[in-house]
Design an enzyme around this catalytic site. Structure first.
Site, PDB file in Angstrom:
ATOM      1  N   ASP A   1       2.794   4.963  -5.463  1.00  0.00           N
ATOM      2  CA  ASP A   1       2.065   6.204  -5.211  1.00  0.00           C
ATOM      3  C   ASP A   1       3.012   7.384  -5.363  1.00  0.00           C
ATOM      4  OD1 ASP A   1       0.767   8.405  -4.300  1.00  0.00           O
ATOM      5  OD2 ASP A   1       0.423   7.655  -2.268  1.00  0.00           O
TER       6      ASP A   1
ATOM      7  N   ASN B   1     -10.204   0.494   0.227  1.00  0.00           N
ATOM      8  CA  ASN B   1      -9.125   0.445   1.232  1.00  0.00           C
ATOM      9  C   ASN B   1      -9.618   0.841   2.617  1.00  0.00           C
ATOM     10  OD1 ASN B   1      -7.554  -0.034  -1.013  1.00  0.00           O
ATOM     11  ND2 ASN B   1      -5.931   1.365  -0.379  1.00  0.00           N
TER      12      ASN B   1
ATOM     13  N   GLY C   1      -7.757   8.414   7.357  1.00  0.00           N
ATOM     14  CA  GLY C   1      -7.898   8.748   8.773  1.00  0.00           C
ATOM     15  C   GLY C   1      -9.344   8.815   9.250  1.00  0.00           C
TER      16      GLY C   1
ATOM     17  N   HIS D   1      -9.268   4.817  -1.957  1.00  0.00           N
ATOM     18  CA  HIS D   1      -8.533   4.872  -0.688  1.00  0.00           C
ATOM     19  C   HIS D   1      -9.377   5.671   0.304  1.00  0.00           C
ATOM     20  CE1 HIS D   1      -4.369   3.449  -1.633  1.00  0.00           C
ATOM     21  NE2 HIS D   1      -4.957   3.391  -2.810  1.00  0.00           N
TER      22      HIS D   1
ATOM     23  N   ASP E   1       0.849  -1.193   0.000  1.00  0.00           N
ATOM     24  CA  ASP E   1       0.000   0.000   0.000  1.00  0.00           C
ATOM     25  C   ASP E   1       0.890   1.250   0.000  1.00  0.00           C
ATOM     26  OD1 ASP E   1      -2.487   1.289   0.194  1.00  0.00           O
ATOM     27  OD2 ASP E   1      -2.395   1.357   2.389  1.00  0.00           O
ATOM     28  N   HIS E   2       0.642   2.175  -0.896  1.00  0.00           N
ATOM     29  CA  HIS E   2       1.368   3.452  -0.950  1.00  0.00           C
ATOM     30  C   HIS E   2       2.891   3.296  -1.013  1.00  0.00           C
ATOM     31  CE1 HIS E   2      -2.188   5.958  -0.373  1.00  0.00           C
ATOM     32  NE2 HIS E   2      -2.574   5.092   0.554  1.00  0.00           N
TER      33      HIS E   2
HETATM   34  O1  G3H Z   1      -3.170   4.755   3.655  1.00  0.00           O
HETATM   35  C1  G3H Z   1      -2.439   4.627   4.633  1.00  0.00           C
HETATM   36  C2  G3H Z   1      -2.670   3.547   5.616  1.00  0.00           C
HETATM   37  O2  G3H Z   1      -3.694   3.916   6.505  1.00  0.00           O
HETATM   38  C3  G3H Z   1      -1.398   3.151   6.302  1.00  0.00           C
HETATM   39  O3  G3H Z   1      -1.038   4.003   7.306  1.00  0.00           O
HETATM   40  O4  G3H Z   1       1.416   4.482   6.975  1.00  0.00           O
HETATM   41  O5  G3H Z   1       0.344   4.667   9.233  1.00  0.00           O
HETATM   42  O6  G3H Z   1       0.731   2.437   8.200  1.00  0.00           O
HETATM   43  P1  G3H Z   1       0.466   3.892   7.970  1.00  0.00           P
HETATM   44  P1  13P Z   2      -8.842   4.793   5.880  1.00  0.00           P
HETATM   45  O1  13P Z   2      -7.977   5.700   6.693  1.00  0.00           O
HETATM   46  O2  13P Z   2     -10.128   5.476   5.489  1.00  0.00           O
HETATM   47  O3  13P Z   2      -9.104   3.490   6.542  1.00  0.00           O
HETATM   48  O4  13P Z   2      -8.077   4.478   4.494  1.00  0.00           O
HETATM   49  C1  13P Z   2      -7.044   3.545   4.464  1.00  0.00           C
HETATM   50  C2  13P Z   2      -6.321   3.542   3.164  1.00  0.00           C
HETATM   51  O5  13P Z   2      -6.673   4.193   2.201  1.00  0.00           O
HETATM   52  C3  13P Z   2      -5.133   2.678   3.072  1.00  0.00           C
HETATM   53  O6  13P Z   2      -4.489   2.821   1.836  1.00  0.00           O
HETATM   54 ZN    ZN Z   3      -4.536   4.824   1.102  1.00  0.00          ZN
END
Ligand code: G3H
Ligand code: 13P
Ligand code: ZN
Length: 303
Positions: free
Chosen positions: A99, A248, A174, A204, A77-78
């Site tokens: 990303d 997501n 968030g 997302h 992810d990202h």
């Molecule tokens: O989109 C982001 C996800 O919520 C991951 O968050 O980088 O704090 O693990 P994180």
């Molecule tokens: P939320 O913060 O809405 O759960 O989104 C998570 C996300 O997009 C992870 O890539």
């Molecule tokens: Zn995301």
């Protein structure tokens, strides 16, 4: 073979979506896998760069245990760089997201194309992103929504060869997604679909931030005020009437784990066995994932 592409195609045709659930620890992963198995629902287990660092060498044994079950796919992810995507591909991920949506268009195209070239040689799918979500996206902060430009989306997909595209239509990461009206730009989504017919799209920042979880947390010593998610009916519309095939979710799982753990700890000041409070968090997270698979994503019985 029922690989991830098979499920994206099936989701497009049948009007359901795959939940892409973030995990950072064993309990949340167990919750996702149990829900997926109980409901025969395919799903994606997602790790951010931060999650990769946090879990270190424990990540792949955990993820591979999860993937012994059918219809569960591991996704980066990202991913912010070619190097991290390459590392994930070498580790055996099923798909990666590159990303570089914060970069100028041509640079985003160039880096995404480079990742696609490497990933496709290894049979790995690639998600690109165009447009920027308001708030925090993996260390990059944007004070405004930068909605996806439909014409650019077509150019981006054509030039990069991505398998899926994450778009910005008003969701955000968030627990604090809206200050005013809770809307999504379905007009932009429709325009994208006109230019990219039957192309799988990704949302997302799609947590729904349920009131019951917030109430449980706050009743047990937490203090989370003014948290607002995406209304369920908007997510359902995006899945049923549009080409969104991947949703997501991270925040809702964080809230669920916290709620379960807080409830146990708050009700028993003497408790210090992690299996008790993390186990309760795991159960709460599983109930949230099962509810989504059944009532939001419609991925139940689609394995
Ligand atoms: O989109 C982001 C996800 O919520 C991951 O968050 O980088 O704090 O693990 P994180
Ligand atoms: P939320 O913060 O809405 O759960 O989104 C998570 C996300 O997009 C992870 O890539
Ligand atoms: Zn995301």
């Amino acid at each position: 073979m029922k690989n991830l592409k098979f499920y994206f195609d099936k989701a497009l045709k049948k009007g359901f979506a795959l939940g892409a659930f973030n995990f950072n620890n064993m309990e949340v992963l167990q919750a996702i896998v149990s829900a997926s198995e109980t409901l025969s629902s395919p799903c994606i287990i997602s790790v951010s760069e931060g999650a990769m660092q946090y879990m270190g060498e424990f990540l792949m044994p955990l993820a591979n245990t999860a993937r012994k079950n059918k219809g569960i796919f591991l996704h980066l992810d990202h991913g912010k760089s070619y190097e991290v995507c390459k590392k994930a591909i070498e580790l055996g991920f099923d798909s990666v997201m590159i990303d570089c949506s914060a970069l100028p268009f041509e640079e985003n195209v160039k880096l995404t194309r480079k990742v696609v070239n490497y990933a496709h040689k290894h049979g790995v799918l690639v998600e690109g992103e165009l447009g920027q979500l308001k708030g925090i996206e993996e260390n990059t902060k944007s004070d405004f929504h930068h909605f996806t430009d439909p014409n650019k989306a077509k150019e981006f997909v054509t030039k990069t060869g991505v398998d899926t595209l994450a778009i910005a239509i008003g969701t955000s990461h968030g627990a604090y997604k809206y200050q005013g009206e809770q809307t999504l730009r379905f007009d932009i989504l429709s325009e994208i679909e006109l230019l990219l017919p039957n192309f799988p799209l990704v949302l997302h920042g799609a947590s729904t931030v349920e009131q019951d979880l917030l109430e449980e947390i706050n009743a047990n010593g937490g203090n989370i005020e003014n948290a607002v998610g995406i209304p369920k009916d908007l997510i359902i519309e995006a899945i049923k009437e549009h080409n969104i095939v991947k949703i997501n979710t991270d925040t809702d799982l964080r809230l669920a784990l916290t709620s379960g753990a807080r409830t146990v700890l708050n009700n028993n000041q003497k408790e210090f066995d992690p299996r008790k409070y993390l186990g309760a968090g795991r159960d709460r997270a599983q109930s949230v994932v099962e509810d989504k698979m059944t009532n939001l994503l419609f991925s139940k019985n689609q394995k």
